[in-house]
Each structure stands twice: as structure tokens, then as C-alpha cells.
Design a protein around this motif. Structure first.
Motif, PDB file in Angstrom:
ATOM      1  N   TYR A 108       0.834  -1.198   0.000  1.00 50.40           N
ATOM      2  CA  TYR A 108       0.000   0.000   0.000  1.00 50.40           C
ATOM      3  C   TYR A 108       0.872   1.252   0.000  1.00 50.40           C
ATOM      4  O   TYR A 108       1.933   1.270   0.621  1.00 50.40           O
TER       5      TYR A 108
ATOM      6  N   TYR B  14      -2.725  -2.335   5.629  1.00 51.43           N
ATOM      7  CA  TYR B  14      -3.798  -1.494   5.114  1.00 51.43           C
ATOM      8  C   TYR B  14      -3.894  -0.186   5.903  1.00 51.43           C
ATOM      9  O   TYR B  14      -4.174   0.868   5.354  1.00 51.43           O
TER      10      TYR B  14
ATOM     11  N   GLN C 158      -3.509   5.611   4.392  1.00 41.72           N
ATOM     12  CA  GLN C 158      -3.354   4.828   3.174  1.00 41.72           C
ATOM     13  C   GLN C 158      -3.957   5.582   1.998  1.00 41.72           C
ATOM     14  O   GLN C 158      -5.049   6.127   2.097  1.00 41.72           O
TER      15      GLN C 158
ATOM     16  N   TRP D 190      -3.631   4.170  -1.563  1.00 43.49           N
ATOM     17  CA  TRP D 190      -4.185   3.105  -2.396  1.00 43.49           C
ATOM     18  C   TRP D 190      -3.261   1.896  -2.404  1.00 43.49           C
ATOM     19  O   TRP D 190      -2.112   1.957  -1.980  1.00 43.49           O
ATOM     20  N   LEU D 191      -3.800   0.793  -2.911  1.00 42.21           N
ATOM     21  CA  LEU D 191      -3.041  -0.445  -3.089  1.00 42.21           C
ATOM     22  C   LEU D 191      -2.202  -0.294  -4.349  1.00 42.21           C
ATOM     23  O   LEU D 191      -2.734  -0.044  -5.435  1.00 42.21           O
TER      24      LEU D 191
END
Length: 196
Positions: free
Chosen positions: A121, A136, A144, A146-147
Motif C-alpha cells: 500500500y 492497510y 493509506q 491506495w493499493l
């Protein structure tokens, strides 16, 4: 395993002749092209050197570079993936700051045939410093965004390079290092996975 062997042969040859152009005939390492299972990961550093980030989003990459406030960290191979800038003048050794901070590839989906993968992430802390995390919740260090993609938990011919997260205590800057040590006395916060 065959890809790793090919890249080892090419690396030995390039070191012996002092080259950096991967153009060895019939070597898979020089003809390897990512397919739909991979995500390009561009590496950028702020022009003043105070921040660094990685992105898989081409639109963000183009916007940041065109702003004049960020610069791309280049691939040292001339015939490497053409999505990344290439800098044949970069010294090819295992401890060069710019070479270790270059671009790489992550898996773009979880359906790849790997037994164990880590989610990576992208995060930002309250000071605006970017970093990447396996968690996460960004380990409670920030928010966070985004992935980015997925990294293997094991080194293999498909994922031969270790992805380290480094931290400079003085500037509070996070950055990555590929298969090498963090720069100077910066803190190596561990290997987050293995990448292409």
C-alpha cells in the motif's frame, strides 16, 4: 529459475565488459517483457531531495514530473522496460544510490500463481512524507492512499529483487532500495517482498 539464471549470466557479462545494455542474443533476461500480470512502478524523488514516492499510476507520474518538483529515478539498462527512463551513465554497482532506487514491477493482481504474496500500500504521513507498507492501516504511521500491487514473499526467478523500505531520520524521508543496502546510515526498515 531460468529467468534468474539468464539474468545472472547477463550481469556477469556486463560487468566483465563494462557495459550496461541488455542486448545479449537468446537471453531471456534481455527479452523479458511484462504482461498483464505486472504493474509498472515508477520511482520519483522531489527535486529538493526531501521526499520520495513510488506510483503505479501513469497519470500521477506524468503530472508530478511535469510540475518540475519531482524527478524520475531511471533504469540503468538501456534496453530495459521502455516505460521507464533509462540512464546508461548510471554506475552499475550494487551500492549506487540511484541504481538501487530505480523503477521495478509488482504483480497487479492476486490471481498470480504464487503461494504467498504481500499487498503493498502507498501511504502518506502527517508531514506529507510518502511511504509504502504491508499494512492497510499504514502501521498507524499515516493514511493509506491506495493499493500499489503485490510482491512475492519469496525470492525466485520471477521476483529476483528484494524490496527494502529505508528511512532517513534527519529528513524523515522514506524511500525504497532494490536488492541493496539503504544509503549511508539510513535505517533499513526491512524487506517488504520480492519484485521484478
Amino acid at each position: 529459475y531460468e529467468l534468474l539464471q539468464s539474468c545472472m549470466r547477463v550481469s556477469r557479462l556486463l560487468r566483465a565488459v563494462g557495459g550496461n545494455e541488455c542486448n545479449v542474443t537468446n537471453e531471456e533476461c534481455c527479452t523479458f517483457h511484462p504482461d498483464e500480470n505486472y504493474a509498472n512502478v515508477w520511482s520519483l524523488e522531489s527535486v529538493d531531495g526531501s521526499n520520495a514516492l513510488i506510483t503505479t499510476r501513469i497519470d500521477e507520474f506524468k503530472q508530478l514530473v511535469s510540475s518540475g518538483k519531482w524527478k524520475e529515478m531511471c533504469n540503468p539498462f538501456i534496453d530495459g522496460p521502455t516505460e521507464f527512463c533509462q540512464d546508461p551513465s548510471a554506475p552499475w554497482n550494487s551500492t549506487d544510490y540511484n541504481v538501487l532506487r530505480g523503477p521495478f514491477l509488482l504483480y497487479s493482481n492476486q490471481s498470480v500463481s504464487l503461494p504467498q504474496i504481500n499487498s503493498i500500500y502507498r501511504c502518506v504521513d502527517k508531514l506529507g512524507k510518502f511511504f509504502f507498507s504491508l499494512n492497510y492501516d499504514c502501521e498507524g504511521l499515516g493514511t493509506q492512499q491506495w493499493l500499489l500491487g503485490f510482491a512475492s514473499q519469496r525470492r525466485s526467478s520471477a521476483t529476483p529483487r528484494s524490496l527494502h523500505r529505508c528511512f532517513n531520520l534527519g529528513s524523515r524521508k522514506y524511500y525504497h532500495s532494490l536488492d541493496g543496502p539503504c544509503f549511508g546510515s539510513d535505517i533499513d526498515q526491512g524487506i517488504l517482498g520480492f519484485v521484478v
